[in-house]
Design a protein around this motif. Structure first.
Motif, PDB file in Angstrom:
ATOM      1  N   TYR A  64       0.836  -1.203   0.000  1.00  0.00           N
ATOM      2  CA  TYR A  64       0.000   0.000   0.000  1.00  0.00           C
ATOM      3  C   TYR A  64       0.871   1.254   0.000  1.00  0.00           C
ATOM      4  O   TYR A  64       2.015   1.225   0.450  1.00  0.00           O
ATOM      5  N   SER A  65       0.303   2.338  -0.504  1.00  0.00           N
ATOM      6  CA  SER A  65       0.888   3.654  -0.317  1.00  0.00           C
ATOM      7  C   SER A  65      -0.247   4.636  -0.069  1.00  0.00           C
ATOM      8  O   SER A  65      -1.416   4.280  -0.231  1.00  0.00           O
ATOM      9  N   VAL A  66       0.101   5.839   0.358  1.00  0.00           N
ATOM     10  CA  VAL A  66      -0.919   6.837   0.655  1.00  0.00           C
ATOM     11  C   VAL A  66      -0.485   8.191   0.124  1.00  0.00           C
ATOM     12  O   VAL A  66       0.678   8.426  -0.189  1.00  0.00           O
ATOM     13  N   SER A  67      -1.473   9.069   0.054  1.00  0.00           N
ATOM     14  CA  SER A  67      -1.210  10.435  -0.392  1.00  0.00           C
ATOM     15  C   SER A  67      -2.092  11.382   0.411  1.00  0.00           C
ATOM     16  O   SER A  67      -3.294  11.141   0.562  1.00  0.00           O
ATOM     17  N   GLU A  79      -0.855  -0.239  -5.562  1.00  0.00           N
ATOM     18  CA  GLU A  79      -0.163  -0.089  -6.843  1.00  0.00           C
ATOM     19  C   GLU A  79      -0.470  -1.246  -7.788  1.00  0.00           C
ATOM     20  O   GLU A  79      -0.635  -1.069  -8.982  1.00  0.00           O
ATOM     21  N   SER A  80      -0.563  -2.459  -7.236  1.00  0.00           N
ATOM     22  CA  SER A  80      -0.844  -3.653  -8.038  1.00  0.00           C
ATOM     23  C   SER A  80      -1.644  -4.597  -7.151  1.00  0.00           C
ATOM     24  O   SER A  80      -1.082  -5.351  -6.361  1.00  0.00           O
ATOM     25  N   ALA A  81      -2.955  -4.525  -7.296  1.00  0.00           N
ATOM     26  CA  ALA A  81      -3.824  -5.250  -6.375  1.00  0.00           C
ATOM     27  C   ALA A  81      -3.600  -6.759  -6.457  1.00  0.00           C
ATOM     28  O   ALA A  81      -3.375  -7.326  -7.543  1.00  0.00           O
ATOM     29  N   SER A  82      -3.692  -7.383  -5.291  1.00  0.00           N
ATOM     30  CA  SER A  82      -3.587  -8.844  -5.220  1.00  0.00           C
ATOM     31  C   SER A  82      -4.788  -9.396  -4.469  1.00  0.00           C
ATOM     32  O   SER A  82      -5.470  -8.671  -3.725  1.00  0.00           O
ATOM     33  N   THR A  83      -5.062 -10.680  -4.652  1.00  0.00           N
ATOM     34  CA  THR A  83      -6.256 -11.272  -4.058  1.00  0.00           C
ATOM     35  C   THR A  83      -6.234 -11.196  -2.528  1.00  0.00           C
ATOM     36  O   THR A  83      -7.289 -11.105  -1.900  1.00  0.00           O
ATOM     37  N   ASN A  84      -5.047 -11.199  -1.929  1.00  0.00           N
ATOM     38  CA  ASN A  84      -4.995 -11.122  -0.463  1.00  0.00           C
ATOM     39  C   ASN A  84      -5.246  -9.708   0.066  1.00  0.00           C
ATOM     40  O   ASN A  84      -5.216  -9.472   1.277  1.00  0.00           O
ATOM     41  N   GLN A  85      -5.522  -8.788  -0.846  1.00  0.00           N
ATOM     42  CA  GLN A  85      -5.923  -7.444  -0.434  1.00  0.00           C
ATOM     43  C   GLN A  85      -7.438  -7.271  -0.494  1.00  0.00           C
ATOM     44  O   GLN A  85      -7.951  -6.172  -0.254  1.00  0.00           O
ATOM     45  N   SER A 110     -15.019   0.813   2.649  1.00  0.00           N
ATOM     46  CA  SER A 110     -14.990   0.461   1.226  1.00  0.00           C
ATOM     47  C   SER A 110     -14.648  -1.017   1.135  1.00  0.00           C
ATOM     48  O   SER A 110     -13.565  -1.433   1.575  1.00  0.00           O
ATOM     49  N   ARG A 111     -15.578  -1.778   0.611  1.00  0.00           N
ATOM     50  CA  ARG A 111     -15.325  -3.220   0.491  1.00  0.00           C
ATOM     51  C   ARG A 111     -14.716  -3.502  -0.874  1.00  0.00           C
ATOM     52  O   ARG A 111     -15.367  -3.309  -1.901  1.00  0.00           O
ATOM     53  N   LEU A 112     -13.474  -3.949  -0.858  1.00  0.00           N
ATOM     54  CA  LEU A 112     -12.731  -4.215  -2.089  1.00  0.00           C
ATOM     55  C   LEU A 112     -12.630  -5.715  -2.306  1.00  0.00           C
ATOM     56  O   LEU A 112     -12.232  -6.461  -1.412  1.00  0.00           O
ATOM     57  N   THR A 113     -12.982  -6.137  -3.512  1.00  0.00           N
ATOM     58  CA  THR A 113     -12.787  -7.527  -3.924  1.00  0.00           C
ATOM     59  C   THR A 113     -11.814  -7.540  -5.090  1.00  0.00           C
ATOM     60  O   THR A 113     -12.024  -6.829  -6.082  1.00  0.00           O
ATOM     61  N   VAL A 114     -10.759  -8.329  -4.952  1.00  0.00           N
ATOM     62  CA  VAL A 114      -9.765  -8.450  -6.016  1.00  0.00           C
ATOM     63  C   VAL A 114      -9.871  -9.862  -6.602  1.00  0.00           C
ATOM     64  O   VAL A 114      -9.715 -10.855  -5.884  1.00  0.00           O
ATOM     65  N   LEU A 115     -10.168  -9.914  -7.882  1.00  0.00           N
ATOM     66  CA  LEU A 115     -10.376 -11.220  -8.540  1.00  0.00           C
ATOM     67  C   LEU A 115      -9.108 -11.719  -9.196  1.00  0.00           C
ATOM     68  O   LEU A 115      -8.262 -10.934  -9.641  1.00  0.00           O
TER      69      LEU A 115
END
Lengths: 115, 114
Positions: A64-67, A79-85, A110-115
């Motif tokens: 993760y990063s933040v701004s 930056e590059s989403a992965s399923t464990n996120q 915010s519920r994020l699902t990464v496929l």
């Protein structure tokens, strides 16, 4: 009434995509936080910020990063989403000062699902 | 109480009864504690806090008890109502850091039986 607004309640992304989660607070708070919430693990701090352009790593910053370009806005970037996120992401803010009670004001998540 | 595993502890209480939710904290240097309530689909909300110079604090229908000797915190809810159904988190911190970084427990789910 205090308000922390997260721009997206639900997102579905693919592995490798870049993801932005936006958070805005209208309370003029100095501190802002990004947490991740997973069942049975509680809330874990990813990053936080004491002031504009300032950021500090929390307990699980990897991936993760933040701004924080403006006081009211704190963005979380994958930056590059992965399923464990895949998770629920919670933004929070608090006041910094002599009256600081430590109380955090949370957005609705915010519920994020990464496929 | 709080769990270290993947299962969320659940407390089922009859409407009108009192509820007691427990939390064991880990850092003996922590001197400020907060309870949060998280309803389904919402972010956590502040319920009540307590500092280490106190062992009891009361709010409206809620009481927090702090036992520093055994590093234990509890939240008591009087006359539990259906609207109290939620996940409850304890949080701890050490004051003086300025921004109060909180360490959260893993949560306890309270279910109120009508």
């Amino acid at each position: 009434d205090v308000k922390v607004t997260q721009s997206s309640r639900y997102l579905v992304k693919r592995t490798g995509e870049k993801v932005f989660l936006e958070c805005v607070q209208d309370m003029d708070h100095e501190n802002m936080f990004w947490y991740r919430q997973d069942p049975g693990l509680g809330l874990r701090l990813i990053y936080f910020s004491y002031d504009v352009k300032m950021k500090e790593k929390g307990d699980i910053p990897e991936g993760y990063s933040v701004s924080r370009e403006k006081k009211e806005r704190f963005s979380l970037i994958l930056e590059s989403a992965s399923t464990n996120q895949t998770s629920m992401y919670l933004c929070a803010s608090s006041f910094l000062g002599v009256a600081n009670t430590g109380e955090l004001f949370f957005g609705e998540g915010s519920r994020l699902t990464v496929l | 109480g709080e769990s270290v595993g993947l299962h969320l502890p659940t407390l089922s209480v009859q409407e009108g009864d009192n509820s007691i939710i427990n939390c064991a904290y880990s850092n003996s240097a922590s001197d400020y504690f907060i309870w949060y309530k998280q309803e389904s689909g919402k972010g956590p909300q502040f319920i009540i806090d307590i500092r280490s110079n106190m062992d009891k604090r009361q709010g409206q229908r809620v009481t927090v008890l702090l036992n520093k000797t055994v590093k234990h915190l509890s939240l008591q809810i009087a006359a539990t109502q259906p609207g109290d159904s939620a996940v409850y988190f304890c949080a701890e911190t050490r004051s003086g850091a300025g921004s109060y970084q909180l360490t959260f427990g893993k949560g306890t789910k309270l279910s109120v039986i009508p």
